[in-house]
Structure formats: structure tokens, C-alpha cells
Design an enzyme around this catalytic site. Structure first.
Site, mmCIF file in Angstrom:
data_model
loop_
_atom_site.group_PDB
_atom_site.id
_atom_site.type_symbol
_atom_site.label_atom_id
_atom_site.label_comp_id
_atom_site.label_asym_id
_atom_site.label_seq_id
_atom_site.Cartn_x
_atom_site.Cartn_y
_atom_site.Cartn_z
ATOM 1 N N THR A 194 0.935 -1.236 0.039
ATOM 2 C CA THR A 194 -0.016 0.057 0.014
ATOM 3 C C THR A 194 0.849 1.391 0.222
ATOM 4 O O THR A 194 0.376 2.372 0.044
ATOM 5 C CB THR A 194 -0.983 0.209 1.382
ATOM 6 O OG1 THR A 194 -0.016 -0.266 2.366
ATOM 7 C CG2 THR A 194 -1.914 -1.021 1.232
ATOM 8 N N ASP B 205 3.852 4.231 -0.990
ATOM 9 C CA ASP B 205 4.039 4.982 -2.093
ATOM 10 C C ASP B 205 4.990 4.420 -3.538
ATOM 11 O O ASP B 205 4.448 4.760 -4.471
ATOM 12 C CB ASP B 205 5.116 6.185 -1.580
ATOM 13 C CG ASP B 205 4.946 7.509 -2.312
ATOM 14 O OD1 ASP B 205 4.031 7.696 -2.605
ATOM 15 O OD2 ASP B 205 6.100 7.795 -2.773
ATOM 16 N N ASP C 67 19.247 0.248 -7.440
ATOM 17 C CA ASP C 67 19.566 1.933 -7.739
ATOM 18 C C ASP C 67 18.677 2.240 -9.059
ATOM 19 O O ASP C 67 19.094 1.800 -10.403
ATOM 20 C CB ASP C 67 21.045 1.941 -8.032
ATOM 21 C CG ASP C 67 21.372 3.460 -7.931
ATOM 22 O OD1 ASP C 67 20.792 4.135 -8.728
ATOM 23 O OD2 ASP C 67 22.375 3.642 -7.211
ATOM 24 N N HIS C 68 17.702 2.919 -8.970
ATOM 25 C CA HIS C 68 16.834 2.893 -9.863
ATOM 26 C C HIS C 68 17.264 3.831 -11.305
ATOM 27 O O HIS C 68 16.885 3.746 -12.354
ATOM 28 C CB HIS C 68 15.448 3.294 -9.602
ATOM 29 C CG HIS C 68 15.329 5.013 -9.645
ATOM 30 N ND1 HIS C 68 15.778 5.331 -8.264
ATOM 31 C CD2 HIS C 68 14.730 5.828 -10.141
ATOM 32 C CE1 HIS C 68 15.324 6.789 -8.429
ATOM 33 N NE2 HIS C 68 14.905 7.048 -9.639
ATOM 34 N N GLU D 228 17.097 19.052 -8.948
ATOM 35 C CA GLU D 228 15.566 18.707 -9.074
ATOM 36 C C GLU D 228 15.119 19.959 -8.325
ATOM 37 O O GLU D 228 15.314 20.549 -7.660
ATOM 38 C CB GLU D 228 15.182 17.601 -7.809
ATOM 39 C CG GLU D 228 15.937 16.243 -8.258
ATOM 40 C CD GLU D 228 15.599 15.338 -7.086
ATOM 41 O OE1 GLU D 228 14.459 14.371 -7.562
ATOM 42 O OE2 GLU D 228 16.121 15.440 -6.052
ATOM 43 N N ASP E 240 21.065 10.397 0.242
ATOM 44 C CA ASP E 240 19.806 10.119 -0.775
ATOM 45 C C ASP E 240 20.300 9.879 -2.083
ATOM 46 O O ASP E 240 19.851 9.143 -2.914
ATOM 47 C CB ASP E 240 18.961 11.127 -0.664
ATOM 48 C CG ASP E 240 17.657 11.228 -1.299
ATOM 49 O OD1 ASP E 240 16.982 10.165 -1.025
ATOM 50 O OD2 ASP E 240 17.352 12.167 -1.951
ATOM 51 N N HIS F 79 23.096 6.773 -6.517
ATOM 52 C CA HIS F 79 22.858 7.343 -7.725
ATOM 53 C C HIS F 79 24.093 7.887 -8.460
ATOM 54 O O HIS F 79 24.687 7.741 -9.435
ATOM 55 C CB HIS F 79 21.750 8.126 -8.005
ATOM 56 C CG HIS F 79 20.584 7.699 -7.413
ATOM 57 N ND1 HIS F 79 20.056 6.440 -7.550
ATOM 58 C CD2 HIS F 79 19.468 8.406 -6.859
ATOM 59 C CE1 HIS F 79 18.980 6.341 -6.733
ATOM 60 N NE2 HIS F 79 18.536 7.354 -6.289
HETATM 61 C C1 BG6 Z 1 15.333 8.748 -5.121
HETATM 62 C C2 BG6 Z 1 15.428 9.802 -4.089
HETATM 63 O O1 BG6 Z 1 16.493 7.699 -5.028
HETATM 64 O O2 BG6 Z 1 15.375 9.638 -6.423
HETATM 65 C C3 BG6 Z 1 14.537 11.017 -4.141
HETATM 66 O O3 BG6 Z 1 15.403 9.396 -2.814
HETATM 67 C C4 BG6 Z 1 14.866 11.666 -5.586
HETATM 68 O O4 BG6 Z 1 15.051 11.964 -3.180
HETATM 69 C C5 BG6 Z 1 14.693 10.647 -6.636
HETATM 70 O O5 BG6 Z 1 13.921 12.625 -6.018
HETATM 71 C C6 BG6 Z 1 14.996 11.099 -8.150
HETATM 72 O O6 BG6 Z 1 14.676 10.126 -8.956
HETATM 73 P P1 BG6 Z 1 14.358 10.689 -10.493
HETATM 74 O O7 BG6 Z 1 13.985 9.232 -11.264
HETATM 75 O O8 BG6 Z 1 12.819 11.395 -10.208
HETATM 76 O O9 BG6 Z 1 15.377 11.232 -10.994
#
Ligand code: BG6
Length: 493
Positions: A14, A16, A182-183, A221, A240, A245
């Protein structure tokens, strides 16, 4: 590997992440006919709901977050593969019930005992969940079935806690079965870094301290921290964005060519980069690391509060929402070429990009007078624009011996959401395939924390004067001085 059937068990069903990323990724996979044939999802959460209620909830969110239009028929096809299971993560007996439930789904959907356990929960639950899986023998692999663990960040809050967590996970899962997300590695242009470098003679042959003046990486950002103060206050920009990243991007930019394209070969080279980043001396920490925190300001014409005024943030919080650093990679290829990196919240733009600034030509011939020389720049645009930008010099038409800089730009806008495949679609499929190339190995995590810890410790001791940049700006003045001191500047392309 090879067997593409899977039962995906999402802890934090559930939450985010599930709403914004995981369910939309699954929908887009089914939309593109890429979802495995034998597949089902058990979303595990603490709230009390039945399957139908759950499906309604995620559908509402899906409409907001899917990159493809919603096709009712496809949604029905997907939603009947998604089940909800109520469980309090710390309640031991619940796991037995969960196991029985999963076995039933396994039979119905012929997923062959393959389980993908996805931890989309707050980090304090990682260990509890994994230990409970273990105690109920839910993580045991057999000859013809796999059990894989996908774990979201933060992976520990420093080297020590990361090690402890890793030891716990390793009691239950093999390293090969642990997928640390690590997206950023799932983003198109991040995967493109290796292709750009290793498939283009004109880039790779110049890719060193001999020809490159400096490298800049900016992850800027516009958004603030939203409702994530609880997490962010403990984390700050360093944990973060940088520990994961940003250092992953550095390692892809700086790595040597791997001996082949296997996950192991690539990770071996990336790790060498992390291990070659200079150990910051107290002198270089002082000179080369800039912390920032946003104060009030204006974004897109609207006033926004300062970080310390955000909900649930302490009014004397010293958490950094911005960091800029200069460092060297002390290996044969890079010694002498500085890397400048920065990332921040509430900045003037949304832009993630890598700028490679080549060295200048000698100041003779065309550049002998006071004509300013524009350097060659290669810019890898990650988002929201996606593509490559290249700047080079040509003759100004009709003007005698005048040089102008020309810009070639292959990038296109992907919008905020993007219509390039969402990183999570690729990453989920990779886990099912058993390909861990785009995930961080323990060794990489360990090396990154070693770097991050030193900087975090320095930040803790330093007396910071915060806030030191306005929301909507490009960060603290000090971060501009960091480059100006070296007669350089941040490129905003
Ligand atoms: C996340 C962070 O890993 O990556 C966030 O926790 C950040 O704080 C986000 O905003 C940024 O990801 P993206 O894909 O929106 O660039």
C-alpha cells in the site's frame, strides 16, 4: 535463469513506491506484451482490505502514474493477477499464512515456486521480513525454482549498518539472489553511457586525462522533500543521491572497458573506479565539499517554503538538501582531471546531465586574439531531456576567420513522467531473468559507503551556516566558487 515465470511478493503493497512505480511498471509491461506468461503478484500490506478493494485503490493511482493510456480491458487482465494479503510485518505467525497463500497462487498461476520478494518498505523492516521468510523456509531454493530478494534503498545508513544488514541478508539469500535497486541504472541514458563510450571511436579514444579538461555531473531537482521529512531528515542529499545514484554514474563514466558484457565483468570495472576515488584529506574536505540547504524561494512563479519550514522538519535542522564536490580519480586514465558533481532539491531546474568538457585548443591561429574559445562539450542528458548534445566550432558564414560554436542536439523531451520505458519496468524484468547487471553489488555498496561516510562525518562536525541557497536558485554561492577558483564554470545545457 531461463524460467520467466514468477510470483512477485511486494512487501509494502500500500506504499508510495508500489503506487507510483511498481504497479505502473507492471501495467506498462502488460501493455507492451512483455509481462511473463506465468506471473502473479501478492501485495502484502498492513492495512485491512480485500483483493477487490486493493485493486480499486491501485487503479486510482495507476491512472495518475502510468506512462501509457489506461485500457480498461488490459487493466482487468492485470488486476486479476494482483492479490492483497494483510500482514503485520513483525507478526511471526502471519508468515505461515502468507506462505500457504503463496503456494496456492503458485499452483493457480504455475509460477513453479519462483518467488521475487520485493521489499518496498521502510528500512527498519528489512531484517524482520527477511528473517521471517527464513524461519518459515520461504527463501529456500530448489533445483528448479529460484528465490530472489529485491531491496530498495537506503541500504544501511553508513558502512557499519550496511555491513550488518548485508550479513543478515546473506544468512538467508546468496549474493547472486540479492538485487539492490539503484533505479538510476534503469534509466535509458545511464545504460547508454557504455554504448556511447564503447561503440564510438571518436569518444573513447579521447576519453582520458589527456583530452578531457573536467567532468561535471548534475542531478538537479525542482521538488522539495514533499511528505518525506521522516526519511530525509535522517538521510540528506549525501545518503539520498550521492552514495548511490551519483557514484554509480561516476563509475560508469570513468570505468575501463569490461572484458565482456556480463554483470560480473562490468561490476569488476566499476568497483575499480570507486576504489580509485581519492581518499579525501581534511584539506580536500574543507576545500572541495560544499553542503547546502534551501531557504524560501520561488519555483515556477510560486513561493515555496524553506527546508526548515517543511512539515516535520526541525526548525534548526542541519540536514543538507544540496551537495557539491570536486574530487579526483587517482588512476592512470584520470589522474589530474577533476570531477565536479552536485545534486540538490528545490533548484531552479529539473535536469540530470553529465558534461564532458574537452581541453581547449592552443591559443594560436583562430584563437590568438581576444576571441573567447568555446570548448568541445559532450553532454549526456539523462532527464527530463533524453539524448546527447555536442558542441564544436565552425566558421561563421561570411565572416573572415571568425569562429562560432555549433550545437548538435539529439535529445528529446520525455516530460516529467517520460514515455521512455520506466526504469522499473526494465529492472523488474531483469530480476525475473536473473540478470543483475543494473543492480549494485555488495562490493560497490561497501566502496560507496566508505567514500560517503567520510564526507558525512566531515559535514557533521562542520559548523554550517544554513540555509545558504534560495529555493529556485542553482545552489549556494560556494558551489560556484568551487569551479571559479579553477577558472571553470558549471555548464547548464
Ligand atoms: C530517489 C531519491 O532515489 O531518487 C529522491 O530518494 C529523488 O529523493 C529521486 O527525488 C530522483 O529520482 P528520479 O527518477 O525522479 O530522478
Amino acid at each position: 535463469t531461463g524460467d520467466m515465470s514468477a510470483l512477485m511478493v511486494i512487501f509494502g503493497g500500500t506504499g508510495d513506491l508500489t503506487n507510483r512505480k511498481l504497479i505502473p511498471a507492471l501495467y506498462n509491461l502488460i501493455y507492451d506484451h512483455r509481462l511473463p506468461k506465468h506471473f502473479a503478484v501478492a501485495a502484502v500490506g498492513r492495512r485491512d482490505m480485500d483483493h477487490e478493494q486493493y485493486r480499486k485503490v491501485i487503479f486510482e493511482q495507476l491512472k495518475k502514474y502510468s506512462r501509457n493510456e489506461i485500457d480498461q480491458r488490459l487493466w482487468e487482465k492485470l488486476s486479476c493477477l494482483i492479490y492483497y494479503f494483510q500482514l503485520n510485518f513483525t507478526e511471526k505467525t502471519g508468515y505461515e499464512r502468507l506462505n500457504t497463500f503463496l503456494s496456492k497462487l503458485d499452483d493457480t498461476y504455475q509460477t513453479h515456486g519462483n518467488r521475487l520478494f520485493y521489499l518496498a518498505v521502510a528500512p527498519e523492516f528489512f531484517e524482520t521480513i527477511v528473517m521471517n521468510l527464513h524461519n518459515n523456509k520461504m527463501a529456500v531454493e530448489t533445483n528448479d525454482s529460484w528465490k530472489r530478494l529485491v531491496i530498495e534503498k537506503p541500504f544501511g545508513k553508513d558502512l557499519k549498518t550496511a555491513r550488518l544488514l548485508n550479513e543478515k541478508l546473506r544468512e538467508v539469500f546468496r549474493e547472486d539472489d540479492i538485487y539492490r535497486i539503484d533505479h538510476y541504472l534503469g534509466k535509458e541514458m545511464i545504460q547508454n553511457i557504455m554504448v556511447l563510450r564503447f561503440c564510438n571511436l571518436v569518444f573513447e579514444s579521447l576519453w582520458s586525462n589527456k583530452y578531457i579538461d573536467n567532468i561535471q555531473i548534475s542531478l538537479a531537482e525542482k521538488h522539495g522533500i514533499g511528505s518525506r521529512a521522516g526519511y530525509y531528515e535522517q538521510s540528506g542529499a549525501m545518503r539520498d543521491m550521492v552514495q548511490n545514484h551519483l557514484l554509480q554514474i561516476v563509475s560508469l563514466i570513468a570505468m575501463e572497458a569490461p572484458i565482456n558484457l556480463t554483470s560480473d565483468a562490468i561490476k569488476t570495472e566499476k568497483l575499480k573506479v570507486l576504489n580509485s576515488i581519492e581518499t579525501f584529506s581534511s584539506e580536500s574536505l574543507k576545500n572541495n565539499v560544499i553542503f547546502g540547504q534551501y531557504g524560501r524561494g520561488v519555483i515556477d512563479g510560486y513561493p515555496v517554503p524553506g527546508y526548515r519550514e517543511e512539515a516535520s522538519v526541525k526548525d534548526n535542522s542541519n540536514t543538507e538538501t544540496f551537495i557539491a564536490m570536486k574530487f579526483h580519480i587517482n588512476n592512470f586514465r584520470w589522474a589530474g582531471t577533476p570531477f565536479y558533481v552536485r545534486t540538490g532539491k528545490r533548484m531552479g531546474v529539473n535536469a540530470a546531465e553529465i558534461v564532458i568538457q574537452f581541453k581547449s585548443m592552443p591559443d594560436v591561429l583562430y584563437f590568438s586574439n581576444d576571441a573567447e574559445q568555446e570548448p568541445n562539450l559532450l553532454v549526456i542528458k539523462i532527464q527530463p531531456n533524453v539524448g546527447v548534445f555536442f558542441q564544436f566550432n565552425t566558421k561563421d558564414f561570411h565572416m573572415e576567420n571568425e569562429v562560432i560554436s555549433t550545437k548538435m542536439d539529439t535529445s528529446h523531451t520525455s516530460g516529467e513522467q517520460g514515455n521512455t520505458p520506466e526504469a522499473y519496468e526494465k529492472l523488474i524484468l531483469d530480476v525475473i531473468k536473473g540478470d543483475s547487471t543494473l543492480f549494485s553489488s555488495w562490493d560497490e555498496v561497501e566502496a560507496s559507503w566508505t567514500i560517503a561516510d567520510r564526507i558525512i562525518e566531515y559535514g557533521r562536525q562542520k559548523r554550517l551556516k544554513l540555509p545558504n541557497y534560495d529555493a529556485g536558485s542553482m545552489g549556494p554561492v560556494l558551489s560556484f566558487e568551487l569551479l571559479a577558483r579553477d577558472c571553470r564554470k558549471w555548464w547548464n545545457i
